[in-house]
Write an enzyme that holds these catalytic residues in place. Structure first.
Site, mmCIF file in Angstrom:
data_model
loop_
_atom_site.group_PDB
_atom_site.id
_atom_site.type_symbol
_atom_site.label_atom_id
_atom_site.label_comp_id
_atom_site.label_asym_id
_atom_site.label_seq_id
_atom_site.Cartn_x
_atom_site.Cartn_y
_atom_site.Cartn_z
ATOM 1 N N CYS A 1 2.970 1.319 13.141
ATOM 2 C CA CYS A 1 4.181 1.993 12.698
ATOM 3 C C CYS A 1 4.679 2.970 13.750
ATOM 4 O O CYS A 1 5.858 3.267 13.812
ATOM 5 C CB CYS A 1 3.924 2.749 11.405
ATOM 6 S SG CYS A 1 2.869 1.855 10.290
ATOM 7 N N ASN B 1 -6.799 4.572 9.812
ATOM 8 C CA ASN B 1 -6.286 3.301 10.348
ATOM 9 C C ASN B 1 -6.253 3.241 11.874
ATOM 10 O O ASN B 1 -6.194 2.161 12.441
ATOM 11 C CB ASN B 1 -4.902 3.008 9.777
ATOM 12 C CG ASN B 1 -3.958 4.190 9.883
ATOM 13 O OD1 ASN B 1 -4.236 5.262 9.355
ATOM 14 N ND2 ASN B 1 -2.853 3.999 10.574
ATOM 15 N N GLY C 1 0.822 -1.200 0.000
ATOM 16 C CA GLY C 1 0.000 0.000 0.000
ATOM 17 C C GLY C 1 0.860 1.256 0.000
ATOM 18 O O GLY C 1 0.540 2.255 -0.653
ATOM 19 N N SER D 1 -3.984 -2.415 -0.195
ATOM 20 C CA SER D 1 -2.931 -3.331 0.245
ATOM 21 C C SER D 1 -3.544 -4.682 0.605
ATOM 22 O O SER D 1 -4.584 -4.738 1.256
ATOM 23 C CB SER D 1 -2.218 -2.743 1.462
ATOM 24 O OG SER D 1 -1.315 -3.694 1.982
ATOM 25 N N GLY D 2 -2.871 -5.761 0.196
ATOM 26 C CA GLY D 2 -3.414 -7.105 0.383
ATOM 27 C C GLY D 2 -3.568 -7.557 1.824
ATOM 28 O O GLY D 2 -4.529 -8.246 2.167
ATOM 29 N N THR E 1 9.651 -8.126 -11.879
ATOM 30 C CA THR E 1 8.879 -9.347 -12.096
ATOM 31 C C THR E 1 7.773 -9.444 -11.053
ATOM 32 O O THR E 1 7.995 -9.195 -9.875
ATOM 33 C CB THR E 1 9.812 -10.575 -12.020
ATOM 34 O OG1 THR E 1 10.831 -10.409 -13.010
ATOM 35 C CG2 THR E 1 9.052 -11.875 -12.286
ATOM 36 N N GLN F 1 -7.453 0.847 4.410
ATOM 37 C CA GLN F 1 -8.284 0.323 5.506
ATOM 38 C C GLN F 1 -9.720 0.053 5.051
ATOM 39 O O GLN F 1 -10.470 -0.637 5.739
ATOM 40 C CB GLN F 1 -8.308 1.292 6.692
ATOM 41 C CG GLN F 1 -7.012 1.369 7.472
ATOM 42 C CD GLN F 1 -6.702 0.114 8.251
ATOM 43 O OE1 GLN F 1 -7.580 -0.636 8.666
ATOM 44 N NE2 GLN F 1 -5.435 -0.144 8.462
HETATM 45 C C1 LIG Z 1 -1.368 -0.346 6.364
HETATM 46 C C2 LIG Z 1 -1.652 0.956 5.734
HETATM 47 C C3 LIG Z 1 -0.829 1.471 4.711
HETATM 48 C C4 LIG Z 1 0.438 0.786 4.288
HETATM 49 O O1 LIG Z 1 0.200 -0.420 3.602
HETATM 50 P P1 LIG Z 1 1.433 -1.449 3.481
HETATM 51 O O2 LIG Z 1 0.960 -2.474 2.510
HETATM 52 O O3 LIG Z 1 1.652 -2.000 4.827
HETATM 53 O O4 LIG Z 1 2.577 -0.679 2.957
HETATM 54 C C5 LIG Z 1 -1.171 2.665 4.135
HETATM 55 N N1 LIG Z 1 -2.273 3.330 4.508
HETATM 56 C C6 LIG Z 1 -3.091 2.880 5.468
HETATM 57 C C7 LIG Z 1 -4.308 3.651 5.825
HETATM 58 C C8 LIG Z 1 -2.807 1.681 6.116
HETATM 59 O O5 LIG Z 1 -3.603 1.235 7.080
#
Ligand SMILES: *Cc1c(COP(=O)(O)O)cnc(C)c1O
Length: 394
Positions: free
Chosen positions: A325, A152, A71, A200-201, A238, A180
């Site tokens: 974080c 988040n 993400g 983000s996965g 890749t 989120q």
């Molecule tokens: C977790 C998060 C990200 C970062 O995603 P990653 O895949 O961990 O780099 C960015 N924005 C928000 C709001 C998040 O909760």
């Protein structure tokens, strides 16, 4: 002691479906999608199938999806791209909010050092950006507006559709960090009217290390990883095939069960809020209605968030004091401070983020444990003693 994992805003367990989708990519369909032989071409088809399925989940076209490593990368590419494209036309003003994820805020800080002007909108006590504030902040030289879809730390949902509409009228590019939101609430890029959107996965039971950027066709996207022709020449490297198919399976599963999971999870969340409301001087942060089903953020006066977390951990409960974080540092959360929570209270914050894997029984254990831990920490807290004597007024 059983583990009660309620830190799903930090990351989630990979679902059965995602896990099963990933396994063959390591030893069976392991080819490089850029290879011309059949081992590669089979994987190329799997890649494009994943892209189609992901696009469908958010109402996009497959060619508007660019897979990334996370993400954070999607946020970086969207923001830097829109900023530098704007700068070429003499536009060097960017609008965002005070409580964005650091993937956004730190990217904006970098741009500030490069001469961009950044306006961060207030989020108020509710943790929600106001449309009239955006209208007032927009200028002729605004290149980009980037506002997260759901926060988040507190889980509040922003009026993205209304914000994006204001930008569209002025011809300003609009990006949203939907990390989120995706897989938790409905995300449809056309209904929202956004130009760019990050996902983000690992926030919806997919794997870590994979995400994607939606970029509306016609919106120019700059390149930051130079190399091969992957992702329509916009993101070299890749492809992380196991990650991509895992993300696709998880997102599909989450979107299929959106309503069912939302109802189940929000009932658990409300049970927690209800279960701790008899605790003195405890508050739930942020708007109570416009929020994600699974995230609740609370403050308990007179105690430290770190102590709270450690003692909950001893009872098997994995929660957070805010963003994964920033925990580890003793700085109070920038999100809570932006919402006007006093520094002392922001230190005693607790974020619980649930998923459909949590149970009623776990929630009961959480409620009981919060009572015990808060009581204990307050019994040894000099700050709490002062509050009790009325010496500290807040
Ligand atoms: C977790 C998060 C990200 C970062 O995603 P990653 O895949 O961990 O780099 C960015 N924005 C928000 C709001 C998040 O909760």
């Amino acid at each position: 002691m059983n583990t009660v994992y309620v830190d799903n805003a930090a990351t989630t367990q990979v679902s059965e479906a995602a896990y099963n989708a990933m396994l063959p990519m390591f030893r069976e369909t392991y080819g490089n999608p850029s290879s011309l032989h059949h081992v590669g071409q089979v994987v190329k088809e799997i890649l494009e199938d994943a892209r189609e399925r992901v696009a469908k989940c958010i109402g996009a076209e497959p060619r508007e999806i660019y897979f990334t490593s996370c993400g954070t990368e999607a946020d970086n590419q969207a923001i830097l791209s829109a900023a530098y494209n704007g700068a070429q036309k003499g536009k060097k003003h960017i609008i965002s909010s005070k409580f964005e994820h650091h993937a956004v805020l730190h990217t904006l800080e970098k741009l500030k050092k490069e001469g961009f002007e950044i306006t961060l909108l207030d989020v108020y006590k509710e943790g929600i950006v106001r449309v009239e504030d955006l209208k007032a902040a927009l200028r002729d030289d605004t290149a980009l507006v980037t506002i997260m879809m759901a926060n988040n730390e507190v889980g509040t949902i922003q009026p993205i559709k209304e914000l994006a509409a204001v930008c569209k009228e002025k011809g300003v590019t609009f990006h949203t960090d939907a990390v989120q939101a995706a897989g938790h609430i409905k995300v449809d890029v056309n209904e929202l009217g956004v130009d760019m959107l990050s996902v983000s996965g690992h926030k919806f039971h997919g794997p870590k290390g994979v995400g994607f950027l939606y970029c509306r066709k016609g919106v120019p996207l700059q390149v930051f990883l130079n190399g091969g022709a992957q992702e329509r020449n916009r993101r070299a490297g890749t492809e992380n095939m196991a990650g991509i198919v895992g993300l696709a399976a998880a997102l599909e599963e989450a979107c299929t069960n959106l309503d069912k999971n939302g109802k189940y999870i929000s009932a658990l969340r409300d049970k927690i809020i209800d279960g701790v409301k008899d605790i003195e001087l405890a508050t739930v942060n942020g708007d109570l209605e416009r929020r994600l089903p699974g995230t609740v953020n609370m403050c308990f006066e007179g105690i430290e968030g770190e102590g709270l977390l450690l003692l909950l951990d001893q009872k098997g409960i994995c929660a957070s004091s805010g963003s994964a974080c920033t925990s580890g540092s003793l700085d109070p959360s920038h999100v809570l401070l932006a919402m006007g929570v006093p520094v002392e209270s922001a230190h005693g914050s607790l974020r619980i983020s649930l998923s459909e894997y949590n149970t009623e029984e776990e929630v009961e254990h959480i409620i009981k444990s919060i009572h015990e831990v808060v009581d204990y920490l307050r019994s040894i807290s000099p700050v709490w003693e002062k509050i009790q004597k009325g010496e500290v007024v807040e």
